[in-house]
Design a protein around this motif. Sequence first.
Motif, PDB file in Angstrom:
ATOM      1  N   GLU A  42       0.839  -1.205   0.000  1.00  0.00           N
ATOM      2  CA  GLU A  42       0.000   0.000   0.000  1.00  0.00           C
ATOM      3  C   GLU A  42       0.866   1.243   0.000  1.00  0.00           C
ATOM      4  O   GLU A  42       1.830   1.340   0.770  1.00  0.00           O
ATOM      5  CB  GLU A  42      -0.913   0.006   1.232  1.00  0.00           C
ATOM      6  N   ILE A  43       0.558   2.199  -0.881  1.00  0.00           N
ATOM      7  CA  ILE A  43       1.309   3.446  -0.943  1.00  0.00           C
ATOM      8  C   ILE A  43       0.355   4.635  -1.023  1.00  0.00           C
ATOM      9  O   ILE A  43      -0.792   4.510  -1.447  1.00  0.00           O
ATOM     10  CB  ILE A  43       2.286   3.491  -2.145  1.00  0.00           C
ATOM     11  N   MET A  44       0.867   5.792  -0.608  1.00  0.00           N
ATOM     12  CA  MET A  44       0.130   7.045  -0.702  1.00  0.00           C
ATOM     13  C   MET A  44       0.781   7.924  -1.766  1.00  0.00           C
ATOM     14  O   MET A  44       1.999   8.139  -1.754  1.00  0.00           O
ATOM     15  CB  MET A  44       0.142   7.772   0.643  1.00  0.00           C
ATOM     16  N   VAL A  45      -0.024   8.417  -2.708  1.00  0.00           N
ATOM     17  CA  VAL A  45       0.432   9.316  -3.770  1.00  0.00           C
ATOM     18  C   VAL A  45      -0.265  10.655  -3.544  1.00  0.00           C
ATOM     19  O   VAL A  45      -1.495  10.717  -3.522  1.00  0.00           O
ATOM     20  CB  VAL A  45       0.091   8.755  -5.166  1.00  0.00           C
ATOM     21  N   LEU A  46       0.516  11.719  -3.387  1.00  0.00           N
ATOM     22  CA  LEU A  46      -0.044  13.000  -2.957  1.00  0.00           C
ATOM     23  C   LEU A  46       0.562  14.139  -3.767  1.00  0.00           C
ATOM     24  O   LEU A  46       1.718  14.071  -4.179  1.00  0.00           O
ATOM     25  CB  LEU A  46       0.270  13.204  -1.466  1.00  0.00           C
ATOM     26  N   GLY A  47      -0.241  15.194  -4.010  1.00  0.00           N
ATOM     27  CA  GLY A  47       0.341  16.390  -4.606  1.00  0.00           C
ATOM     28  C   GLY A  47      -0.475  17.041  -5.694  1.00  0.00           C
ATOM     29  O   GLY A  47      -1.681  17.268  -5.536  1.00  0.00           O
ATOM     30  N   SER A  48       0.192  17.355  -6.806  1.00  0.00           N
ATOM     31  CA  SER A  48      -0.364  18.148  -7.901  1.00  0.00           C
ATOM     32  C   SER A  48      -1.812  17.804  -8.246  1.00  0.00           C
ATOM     33  O   SER A  48      -2.134  16.672  -8.591  1.00  0.00           O
ATOM     34  CB  SER A  48       0.507  17.947  -9.147  1.00  0.00           C
ATOM     35  N   SER A  49      -2.683  18.812  -8.174  1.00  0.00           N
ATOM     36  CA  SER A  49      -4.073  18.592  -8.583  1.00  0.00           C
ATOM     37  C   SER A  49      -4.174  18.466 -10.093  1.00  0.00           C
ATOM     38  O   SER A  49      -5.125  17.875 -10.611  1.00  0.00           O
ATOM     39  CB  SER A  49      -4.965  19.729  -8.074  1.00  0.00           C
ATOM     40  N   ALA A  50      -3.178  19.018 -10.814  1.00  0.00           N
ATOM     41  CA  ALA A  50      -3.180  18.900 -12.278  1.00  0.00           C
ATOM     42  C   ALA A  50      -2.917  17.462 -12.714  1.00  0.00           C
ATOM     43  O   ALA A  50      -3.473  16.991 -13.710  1.00  0.00           O
ATOM     44  CB  ALA A  50      -2.134  19.837 -12.882  1.00  0.00           C
ATOM     45  N   ILE A  82       5.634  17.341  -2.534  1.00  0.00           N
ATOM     46  CA  ILE A  82       7.078  17.286  -2.286  1.00  0.00           C
ATOM     47  C   ILE A  82       7.365  17.290  -0.778  1.00  0.00           C
ATOM     48  O   ILE A  82       8.199  16.530  -0.281  1.00  0.00           O
ATOM     49  CB  ILE A  82       7.791  18.456  -2.985  1.00  0.00           C
ATOM     50  N   LYS A  83       6.644  18.140  -0.055  1.00  0.00           N
ATOM     51  CA  LYS A  83       6.823  18.194   1.394  1.00  0.00           C
ATOM     52  C   LYS A  83       6.454  16.861   2.036  1.00  0.00           C
ATOM     53  O   LYS A  83       7.117  16.390   2.962  1.00  0.00           O
ATOM     54  CB  LYS A  83       5.961  19.318   1.975  1.00  0.00           C
ATOM     55  N   GLY A  84       5.377  16.236   1.526  1.00  0.00           N
ATOM     56  CA  GLY A  84       4.943  14.956   2.068  1.00  0.00           C
ATOM     57  C   GLY A  84       5.989  13.871   1.920  1.00  0.00           C
ATOM     58  O   GLY A  84       6.192  13.058   2.836  1.00  0.00           O
ATOM     59  N   VAL A  85       6.663  13.826   0.768  1.00  0.00           N
ATOM     60  CA  VAL A  85       7.720  12.837   0.567  1.00  0.00           C
ATOM     61  C   VAL A  85       8.878  13.093   1.528  1.00  0.00           C
ATOM     62  O   VAL A  85       9.415  12.173   2.147  1.00  0.00           O
ATOM     63  CB  VAL A  85       8.228  12.862  -0.894  1.00  0.00           C
ATOM     64  N   LEU A  86       9.277  14.356   1.654  1.00  0.00           N
ATOM     65  CA  LEU A  86      10.389  14.700   2.536  1.00  0.00           C
ATOM     66  C   LEU A  86      10.084  14.350   3.987  1.00  0.00           C
ATOM     67  O   LEU A  86      10.961  13.914   4.730  1.00  0.00           O
ATOM     68  CB  LEU A  86      10.705  16.198   2.414  1.00  0.00           C
ATOM     69  N   GLU A  87       8.825  14.534   4.387  1.00  0.00           N
ATOM     70  CA  GLU A  87       8.447  14.299   5.790  1.00  0.00           C
ATOM     71  C   GLU A  87       7.990  12.866   6.052  1.00  0.00           C
ATOM     72  O   GLU A  87       7.776  12.486   7.197  1.00  0.00           O
ATOM     73  CB  GLU A  87       7.345  15.280   6.193  1.00  0.00           C
ATOM     74  N   GLY A  88       7.785  12.087   4.972  1.00  0.00           N
ATOM     75  CA  GLY A  88       7.385  10.698   5.141  1.00  0.00           C
ATOM     76  C   GLY A  88       5.896  10.467   5.251  1.00  0.00           C
ATOM     77  O   GLY A  88       5.467   9.356   5.570  1.00  0.00           O
ATOM     78  N   SER A  89       5.077  11.489   4.971  1.00  0.00           N
ATOM     79  CA  SER A  89       3.624  11.312   5.055  1.00  0.00           C
ATOM     80  C   SER A  89       3.037  10.750   3.757  1.00  0.00           C
ATOM     81  O   SER A  89       1.857  10.416   3.706  1.00  0.00           O
ATOM     82  CB  SER A  89       2.938  12.642   5.398  1.00  0.00           C
ATOM     83  N   CYS A  90       3.844  10.669   2.697  1.00  0.00           N
ATOM     84  CA  CYS A  90       3.423   9.991   1.469  1.00  0.00           C
ATOM     85  C   CYS A  90       4.627   9.304   0.842  1.00  0.00           C
ATOM     86  O   CYS A  90       5.775   9.604   1.181  1.00  0.00           O
ATOM     87  CB  CYS A  90       2.762  10.961   0.482  1.00  0.00           C
ATOM     88  N   ASP A  91       4.359   8.392  -0.069  1.00  0.00           N
ATOM     89  CA  ASP A  91       5.433   7.625  -0.712  1.00  0.00           C
ATOM     90  C   ASP A  91       5.863   8.240  -2.037  1.00  0.00           C
ATOM     91  O   ASP A  91       7.032   8.165  -2.425  1.00  0.00           O
ATOM     92  CB  ASP A  91       4.957   6.189  -0.948  1.00  0.00           C
TER      93      ASP A  91
END
Length: 293
Positions: A42-50, A82-91
């Motif tokens: 299971e992974i989390m993908v987060l970010g660009s609404s585009a 990008i912040k989420g990846v750096l902080e570990g809240s998303c993969d």
Amino acid sequence: MKKKLMKRLIVFVTVAVVAGSFIGCGKDTSNIEKEKSPNSGEIMVLGSSALQPLAEVAAKDFMEKNTDAIINVQGGGSGAGIKGVLEGSCDIGNSDVTADVKFGDQEKVKDLVDHKVCGIGFAVVVSKDVTIDSLTKEQIKDIFQGNITNWSQVGGTDKEIVLIHRKSSSGTRLTFVDKIMDGEKEDSSIGITKPESGAVREAVKVTEGSISYLALSYLSEDVMRDVKPISLNGVEPSNDNVTKGDYPFWSYEHMYTLGEAEGVEKSFIDYMISEENEKNVEALGYIPMSKLK
């Protein structure tokens, strides 16, 4: 007699111990987990609404083919990804711009790995009541810096121009500043700011004399009933004009991982740029990597 009895006893005990060890081995082997597939997890993908619409469709297709995979896709803006990846809240963090441009600090993002997955074009859009069909880059810059405030100054009717900005974490906004404003900031003190594409669409729809910008992938027939895309220096906003090099308002879409992608992260990113997924890329209005090489 006693010696024979002792020998038989030793043989019996030895056989029992050996047999027990095989039985024990059998139990251990049955408890060994099967090696996990690289397409499971299971992974989390987060970010660009585009990029979100394409990521969602690709994730759905990927999970149908790989039933042990769970891929959660959320928007929130390129900065959040990008912040989420750096902080570990998303993969995986999705972004319309490179991480160093977003954060302005190469050292901070040095451990991130960039995966370009497609191209995306953007269009300057206006409300339906605006009569002009094309603007130059200089005119757009002057409008967003507050130097031009009425549509009559660029060949339109006598009507006040209302700016609709994207929020500061938006990769679309940074692309606009880079490609259209040539790095010069807009005057965000005038006009209004909206968080994502849907809010921009609604604001342009209901606000006379308004101007903003949206991804071409977002400009469905339904959206086009509410907003009007305009040409840039006389060139129509289209993916064909992007690939021909005639239209400058576009960017790559990036998927960032902390270090090299592994397991289901890598498998999903590979699927995003695969020939199999190109049907989704083009159907949703993005540009396949194969057409940008």
